[in-house]
Design a protein around this motif. Sequence first.
Motif, PDB file in Angstrom:
ATOM      1  N   THR A  50     117.948 126.375  38.964  1.00  0.00           N
ATOM      2  CA  THR A  50     117.468 126.247  40.340  1.00  0.00           C
ATOM      3  C   THR A  50     118.614 126.178  41.335  1.00  0.00           C
ATOM      4  N   LEU A  52     119.301 126.800  45.882  1.00  0.00           N
ATOM      5  CA  LEU A  52     118.655 126.956  47.185  1.00  0.00           C
ATOM      6  C   LEU A  52     119.020 128.334  47.711  1.00  0.00           C
ATOM      7  N   GLY A  55     117.683 128.348  51.878  1.00  0.00           N
ATOM      8  CA  GLY A  55     117.066 127.054  52.132  1.00  0.00           C
ATOM      9  C   GLY A  55     115.872 126.703  51.266  1.00  0.00           C
ATOM     10  N   ARG A  56     115.433 127.625  50.434  1.00  0.00           N
ATOM     11  CA  ARG A  56     114.262 127.372  49.571  1.00  0.00           C
ATOM     12  C   ARG A  56     114.707 127.349  48.120  1.00  0.00           C
ATOM     13  N   ARG A  57     114.105 126.465  47.343  1.00  0.00           N
ATOM     14  CA  ARG A  57     114.482 126.381  45.929  1.00  0.00           C
ATOM     15  C   ARG A  57     113.859 127.537  45.150  1.00  0.00           C
ATOM     16  N   THR A  75     124.370 126.001  45.640  1.00  0.00           N
ATOM     17  CA  THR A  75     124.207 125.396  44.324  1.00  0.00           C
ATOM     18  C   THR A  75     124.462 123.898  44.461  1.00  0.00           C
ATOM     19  N   LEU A  79     126.600 121.293  47.685  1.00  0.00           N
ATOM     20  CA  LEU A  79     125.843 120.372  48.541  1.00  0.00           C
ATOM     21  C   LEU A  79     126.719 119.329  49.230  1.00  0.00           C
ATOM     22  N   CYS A 109     119.209 120.423  43.002  1.00  0.00           N
ATOM     23  CA  CYS A 109     118.804 121.458  43.971  1.00  0.00           C
ATOM     24  C   CYS A 109     117.301 121.442  44.188  1.00  0.00           C
ATOM     25  N   SER A 110     116.539 121.249  43.126  1.00  0.00           N
ATOM     26  CA  SER A 110     115.093 121.185  43.275  1.00  0.00           C
ATOM     27  C   SER A 110     114.684 119.987  44.129  1.00  0.00           C
ATOM     28  N   GLY A 113     115.366 120.748  47.759  1.00  0.00           N
ATOM     29  CA  GLY A 113     114.358 121.681  48.254  1.00  0.00           C
ATOM     30  C   GLY A 113     112.994 121.046  48.430  1.00  0.00           C
ATOM     31  N   GLU A 117     110.602 120.561  51.682  1.00  0.00           N
ATOM     32  CA  GLU A 117     109.212 121.018  51.704  1.00  0.00           C
ATOM     33  C   GLU A 117     108.284 119.899  52.169  1.00  0.00           C
TER      34      GLU A 117
END
Length: 177
Positions: A50, A52, A55-57, A75, A79, A109-110, A113, A117
């Motif tokens: 996973t 980003l 910006g989305r996972r 990755t 971050l 990362c998940s 994300g 969300e």
Amino acid sequence: MEAEIILHVDGSRRALTIDTRTTLLDALRDRLGVYSPKKGCDHGQCGACTVLLNGRRVNSCLVFAVAQDGAEVVTAAGLAEGGNLHPVQQAFLDQDAFQCGYCTPGQVCSAVGMLAEADAAQPSYVTEGFRPEDSPAAADLDDEEIRERMSGNLCRCGAYVNIVAAVRQAAAGGSGA
């Protein structure tokens, strides 16, 4: 067939020529030497890869790199800012949310994300009523909601209790156990 693409990986512009069948995961690891996303199942079932993407996972093993020309890829290694860990990274350390660590970059990362969300009022399967107006903000996530939203990331060591605690800490803006 090969194609030339540009990827912006962890803040660096990277140009490469790749076979059009190359996945984003393979482009990152094999062509660019970015080893944070891991190759677990290579079928989109474990979440170890996973990242980003804009910006989305996403599971980077499931998307073709050529379709991501010009994309922003972050990755777990990208971050941190200015020598300071991202709040999710810090929470994973504070809560001891890893054992072998293989799944950790994908989990981190998940988590980043999914918190975005939740802040954007995107509901999950367990969100009451399935309506965006009913979706909790990241700071209001309960353990059931966190588990559901993180369910695409597997941990073979079974560190789930600590992973949920780390996500809860990051969501609440907390700083320790």
